[in-house]
Design an enzyme around this catalytic site. Structure first.
Site, PDB file in Angstrom:
ATOM      1  CG  ASN A   1      -3.653   4.153  10.611  1.00 31.43           C
ATOM      2  OD1 ASN A   1      -3.760   5.298  10.183  1.00 31.43           O
ATOM      3  ND2 ASN A   1      -2.632   3.777  11.361  1.00 31.43           N
TER       4      ASN A   1
ATOM      5  CB  CYS B   1       8.943   3.957  23.398  1.00 35.16           C
ATOM      6  SG  CYS B   1       9.905   4.183  24.893  1.00 35.16           S
TER       7      CYS B   1
ATOM      8  CD  GLN C   1      -6.524   0.297   8.474  1.00 33.62           C
ATOM      9  OE1 GLN C   1      -7.357  -0.524   8.844  1.00 33.62           O
ATOM     10  NE2 GLN C   1      -5.232   0.129   8.709  1.00 33.62           N
TER      11      GLN C   1
ATOM     12  N   GLY D   1      -2.855  -5.286   0.606  1.00 36.71           N
ATOM     13  CA  GLY D   1      -3.307  -6.659   0.746  1.00 36.71           C
ATOM     14  C   GLY D   1      -3.420  -7.154   2.168  1.00 36.71           C
ATOM     15  CG  HIS D   2      -0.578  -6.049   5.420  1.00 37.24           C
ATOM     16  ND1 HIS D   2      -0.480  -5.749   6.760  1.00 37.24           N
ATOM     17  CD2 HIS D   2      -0.215  -4.935   4.760  1.00 37.24           C
ATOM     18  CE1 HIS D   2      -0.072  -4.499   6.898  1.00 37.24           C
ATOM     19  NE2 HIS D   2       0.094  -3.989   5.705  1.00 37.24           N
TER      20      HIS D   2
ATOM     21  CB  THR E   1       8.658 -10.335 -14.006  1.00 42.77           C
ATOM     22  OG1 THR E   1       9.518 -10.154 -15.134  1.00 42.77           O
ATOM     23  CG2 THR E   1       7.778 -11.543 -14.227  1.00 42.77           C
TER      24      THR E   1
ATOM     25  N   GLY F   1       0.816  -1.200   0.000  1.00 43.00           N
ATOM     26  CA  GLY F   1       0.000   0.000   0.000  1.00 43.00           C
ATOM     27  C   GLY F   1       0.853   1.254   0.000  1.00 43.00           C
TER      28      GLY F   1
END
Length: 374
Positions: free
Chosen positions: A150, A322, A178, A199-200, A236, A69
């Protein structure tokens, strides 16, 4: 472990895994090859494009497969600006955008002299369409506003923002990573020109994304080479991952009605935590105009990091980072006007298709108990 971090990443759907495996084995051919070994991978790529276009609600343009993304965001922002016929192009985005958009804009400012306007958001994280209208100039070539945040799940008013850009002849890009699979999203009805897919975030593997490009929109490639992906993204194609993304898109469309069950579980989580910790729980972002799976909340007298540390059975996230032991609050929550203590107290709980009522019940108990350890 109860997984409540689906906005960070989703598990791969087993049907997606099954569909992509043949393209890591016997169906290994190059889709650009003219002989028989290229025919099946080429057909599989075409089907994956159609499946993704169907989820987006469009047939008027191209689906370009990318490696993520973030790459799709970069291609949309940099590709549009570098292809624009303008002496000093101007871009409009907003302060709570995905870092892939924000850093692309910052790079364009540094290296190409592009002018960028970063719109503010209100206390719910939403852009005012009037601010967008006022920001557009005769040199504006692109507006980039995400569909859903998100962290908070806030849904931007795209139905009002897109016409504000198009009325001035400006291309509109939206990072939809999202929202896809969580709510209906009709690209043609909204009129969006460029749409980012990751995708994830929708039960496909990591390492694959896509950019929808409406017909007539010109982009300068990020990767030059053999002219694959309509000449916009050389190299490719990774057929296996593209096939996985296509199947994930089809499954996302089939599971859209599950959003009602997920929202009910999300609301139970919110209401029961509020009851368990009276006066201490504050929802960050809009109550109505948000993703059905997302709950961002702050708990008084503790930090999000401490709560999750005291609830090791919960997999969730905070918006803070952090650095050398000194936590920094989420830039998204800070831009919404939240004070430091409330921003550091934030936890993002994001549900998914596999989340059960039993898991939500257990999560309520663990989070409430963790918040009481102050």
């Amino acid at each position: 472990m109860i997984y409540l971090d689906h906005n960070a990443t989703t598990p791969i759907d087993p049907a997606v895994t099954a569909a992509l495996l043949p393209y890591l084995g016997d169906s290994f051919g190059n889709p650009s090859s003219e002989h028989s070994y290229g025919a099946e991978p080429r057909a599989a790529l075409d089907l994956a494009r159609r499946e993704l276009a169907a989820l987006l609600g469009t047939g008027n343009g191209h689906v370009i497969f990318t490696g993520s993304g973030s790459e799709a965001d970069n291609l949309a922002v940099r590709g549009t600006v570098l292809a624009a016929d303008a002496a000093r192009p101007h871009v409009v985005t907003q302060v709570t955008e995905h870092p892939a958009v924000l850093r692309s804009c910052q790079a364009l400012e540094r290296w190409h002299g592009v002018e960028v306007t970063y719109l503010p958001v209100d206390s719910f994280g939403l852009v005012d369409p009037g601010d967008l209208e006022a920001a557009i100039t005769s040199r504006t070539v692109l507006v980039s506003i995400m569909a859903a945040n998100n962290e908070t799940g806030a849904l931007q008013p795209l139905a009002d923002l897109v016409p504000a850009a198009h009325d001035r002849g400006v291309i509109f890009h939206s990072d939809a990573a999202q929202i896809l699979g969580k709510l209906p999203f009709d690209v043609d009805a909204l009129g969006i020109d460029l749409v980012t897919v990751a995708g994830h975030k929708m039960y496909a593997p990591k390492g694959v994304g896509a950019l929808f490009v409406r017909a007539g929109v010109q982009l300068e490639p990020l990767v030059y080479g053999g002219g694959q992906e309509y000449g916009v993204r050389a190299g490719t194609e990774n057929v296996a991952l593209a096939v996985g993304l296509g199947v994930a898109a089809r499954l996302a469309a089939e599971h859209l009605n599950d959003r009602h069950r997920i929202q009910k579980l999300r609301d139970t989580l919110q209401d029961e935590l509020t009851a368990e910790l009276p006066g201490r729980v504050h929802v960050n972002g809009p109550l109505a105009l948000r993703l059905p799976n997302t709950l961002n909340l702050s708990i008084d007298r503790t930090t999000g990091a401490d709560v999750l540390r005291n609830a090791p059975g919960i997999a969730a996230s905070t918006g803070s980072a952090c650095h050398s032991g000194d936590p920094e609050p989420s830039p998204v929550l800070t831009a919404m006007g939240l004070d430091r203590d409330r921003a550091l107290g934030a936890i993002r709980l994001s549900l998914g298709r596999s989340t059960t009522a039993e898991e939500i019940g257990a999560a309520i108990g663990q989070l409430a108990a963790a918040a009481r350890i102050v």
